[in-house]
Write a protein that holds these residues in place. Structure first.
Motif, mmCIF file in Angstrom:
data_model
loop_
_atom_site.group_PDB
_atom_site.id
_atom_site.type_symbol
_atom_site.label_atom_id
_atom_site.label_comp_id
_atom_site.label_asym_id
_atom_site.label_seq_id
_atom_site.Cartn_x
_atom_site.Cartn_y
_atom_site.Cartn_z
ATOM 1 N N UNK A 1 -0.755 0.903 9.771
ATOM 2 C CA UNK A 1 -0.242 1.553 8.632
ATOM 3 C C UNK A 1 1.324 1.630 8.574
ATOM 4 N N UNK A 2 1.785 1.995 9.783
ATOM 5 C CA UNK A 2 3.353 2.304 9.777
ATOM 6 C C UNK A 2 4.075 1.235 9.778
ATOM 7 N N UNK A 3 3.432 -0.018 10.104
ATOM 8 C CA UNK A 3 4.227 -1.125 10.184
ATOM 9 C C UNK A 3 4.062 -1.655 8.491
ATOM 10 N N UNK A 4 3.144 -1.596 8.028
ATOM 11 C CA UNK A 4 2.819 -1.919 6.628
ATOM 12 C C UNK A 4 4.084 -0.966 5.731
ATOM 13 N N UNK A 5 4.064 0.201 6.046
ATOM 14 C CA UNK A 5 5.193 1.111 5.259
ATOM 15 C C UNK A 5 6.587 0.426 5.541
ATOM 16 N N UNK A 6 6.705 0.361 6.806
ATOM 17 C CA UNK A 6 8.302 -0.294 7.148
ATOM 18 C C UNK A 6 8.661 -1.549 6.633
ATOM 19 N N UNK A 7 7.371 -2.436 6.631
ATOM 20 C CA UNK A 7 7.859 -3.712 6.288
ATOM 21 C C UNK A 7 7.937 -3.952 4.832
ATOM 22 N N UNK A 8 7.315 -3.016 3.850
ATOM 23 C CA UNK A 8 7.138 -3.223 2.432
ATOM 24 C C UNK A 8 8.582 -2.432 2.028
ATOM 25 N N UNK A 9 8.980 -1.532 3.061
ATOM 26 C CA UNK A 9 10.163 -0.862 2.526
ATOM 27 C C UNK A 9 11.477 -1.930 2.749
ATOM 28 N N UNK A 10 11.106 -2.942 3.503
ATOM 29 C CA UNK A 10 12.249 -3.976 3.989
ATOM 30 C C UNK A 10 12.173 -5.296 3.053
ATOM 31 N N UNK A 11 11.364 -4.931 2.118
ATOM 32 C CA UNK A 11 11.262 -6.228 0.912
ATOM 33 C C UNK A 11 10.160 -6.997 0.978
ATOM 34 N N UNK A 12 9.235 -7.064 1.927
ATOM 35 C CA UNK A 12 8.084 -8.034 2.554
ATOM 36 C C UNK A 12 6.953 -7.552 1.308
ATOM 37 N N UNK A 13 6.219 -8.632 1.071
ATOM 38 C CA UNK A 13 4.907 -8.280 0.420
ATOM 39 C C UNK A 13 4.028 -8.087 1.632
ATOM 40 N N UNK A 14 3.397 -7.006 1.514
ATOM 41 C CA UNK A 14 2.248 -6.761 2.525
ATOM 42 C C UNK A 14 0.811 -6.952 1.952
ATOM 43 N N UNK A 15 0.235 -7.521 2.968
ATOM 44 C CA UNK A 15 -1.335 -7.723 2.767
ATOM 45 C C UNK A 15 -1.858 -6.684 3.964
ATOM 46 N N UNK A 16 -2.114 -5.571 3.604
ATOM 47 C CA UNK A 16 -2.596 -4.446 4.382
ATOM 48 C C UNK A 16 -4.220 -4.437 4.422
ATOM 49 N N UNK A 17 -4.991 -4.692 5.452
ATOM 50 C CA UNK A 17 -6.182 -4.945 5.519
ATOM 51 C C UNK A 17 -7.034 -3.766 6.437
ATOM 52 N N UNK A 18 -8.109 -3.585 6.476
ATOM 53 C CA UNK A 18 -8.975 -2.447 7.112
ATOM 54 C C UNK A 18 -10.356 -2.719 6.813
ATOM 55 N N UNK A 19 -11.265 -2.274 7.691
ATOM 56 C CA UNK A 19 -12.697 -2.405 7.430
ATOM 57 C C UNK A 19 -13.074 -1.638 6.224
ATOM 58 N N UNK A 20 -12.457 -0.350 5.947
ATOM 59 C CA UNK A 20 -12.802 0.093 4.841
ATOM 60 C C UNK A 20 -11.493 0.698 4.359
ATOM 61 N N UNK A 21 -11.200 -0.038 2.917
ATOM 62 C CA UNK A 21 -9.777 0.125 2.428
ATOM 63 C C UNK A 21 -9.576 1.559 2.017
ATOM 64 N N UNK A 22 -10.610 2.561 1.685
ATOM 65 C CA UNK A 22 -10.448 3.910 1.379
ATOM 66 C C UNK A 22 -10.044 4.705 2.588
ATOM 67 N N UNK A 23 -9.763 4.136 3.675
ATOM 68 C CA UNK A 23 -8.775 4.626 4.720
ATOM 69 C C UNK A 23 -7.460 4.419 4.812
ATOM 70 N N UNK A 24 -7.141 3.637 3.750
ATOM 71 C CA UNK A 24 -5.638 3.332 3.771
ATOM 72 C C UNK A 24 -4.881 4.110 2.669
#
Length: 279
Positions: A19-42
């Motif tokens: 989650x922390x990596x997703x936040x930082x990388x989208x802040x730096x201009x990347x499009x993030x495909x963030x995945x989890x077994x249960x999306x409601x926990x993102x």
């Protein structure tokens, strides 16, 4: 179609490294495909720009295939960065291990990332991108009650080290983040930690449970600080091992100090394997 650099990250549930990596990388201009077994926990990611949330259990081939199909449709068939972060922590004395539990641990920590990498490899190769593996300093130290977890993470790192050589002819970089102590929700798995009744270690069960639950009084790096440092390494296309997190540098110095540079080791390991003919 996504035109910016793209990254897919496994294991992005709230309070963790993904989650922390997703936040930082989208802040730096990347499009993030963030995945989890249960999306409601993102929940930390759901309202962020440039984030696509996907359901992905690394043990389910149909989930992996669906994720690849979605990424291909949105990117035109490329993926710049793949971050294998999903994993499970584990504590148990070796003699008390249930072997089915150990097999499941390796399924999550070792076979899952391997399956993800194999399936996304064509997209990464097309992009001349980068595969990142989140490993652990536990693979370098024999901490009691963490033996099987350490083995699973070290096994993944050894595969990643080999993959770095095998993918080099195709312009793909491989980075392993050898992770020390970081503030995450990883200890929440162990609220009901119990040893088998016949365990040789039953009388110190509270001590083992406390360590499993993170009550070891050890300082831990802030997750956002860790994610920023890893993002810097990704941006610079660093390869090989990057040691990050509390106690990571000390572990590196005490277990891997050598005068032989990585480039020389890589050359020696690759010699006679025919990889040079693939370039």
């Amino acid at each position: 179609m996504v035109a910016t650099k793209t990254v897919l990250i496994t294991g992005c549930s709230d309070g963790g490294i993904g989650s922390a990596l997703a936040v930082v990388l989208q802040q730096r201009g990347l499009h993030v495909f963030a995945t989890a077994r249960d999306p409601s926990k993102m929940t930390a990611l759901k309202d962020l720009p440039n984030v696509t949330m996907l359901t992905l259990d690394v043990l389910k081939p149909d989930h992996i295939k669906d994720a690849v199909d979605i990424v291909m449709k949105q990117t035109g068939g490329t993926l710049d960065y793949l971050i294998n972060n999903a994993g499970r922590n584990h504590f148990m004395p070796i003699l008390d291990e249930d072997l089915d539990t150990v097999r499941k641990l390796f399924e999550v920590n070792f076979y899952g990332p391997l399956a993800i990498t194999q399936t996304f490899a064509p997209l990464i190769i097309k992009a001349k991108g980068m595969a990142v593996f989140i490993t652990s300093i536990s693979g370098y130290v024999n901490v009691p009650f963490m033996g099987t977890y350490a083995a699973s993470k070290r096994s993944l790192e050894l595969v990643a080290e080999t993959l770095r050589l095998e993918l080099a002819p195709f312009g793909v970089d491989v980075l392993e983040v050898v992770t020390g102590a970081v503030k995450t929700n990883g200890q929440t798995y162990f609220g009901d930690f119990k040893l088998p009744e016949q365990s040789l270690y039953k009388k110190i069960e509270p001590v083992i449970a406390g360590r499993a639950q993170g009550n070891d009084q050890l300082p831990r790096m802030d997750t956002a600080e860790y994610a920023a440092a890893v993002a810097d390494q990704i941006a610079s296309r660093s390869t090989g091992r990057f040691w990050c997190g509390n106690n990571a540098e000390a572990t590196k110095m005490s277990t891997t100090a050598t005068a032989v540079p990585q480039s020389a080791m890589d050359s020696g390991m690759s010699y006679g394997c025919g990889l040079d003919t693939l370039q």
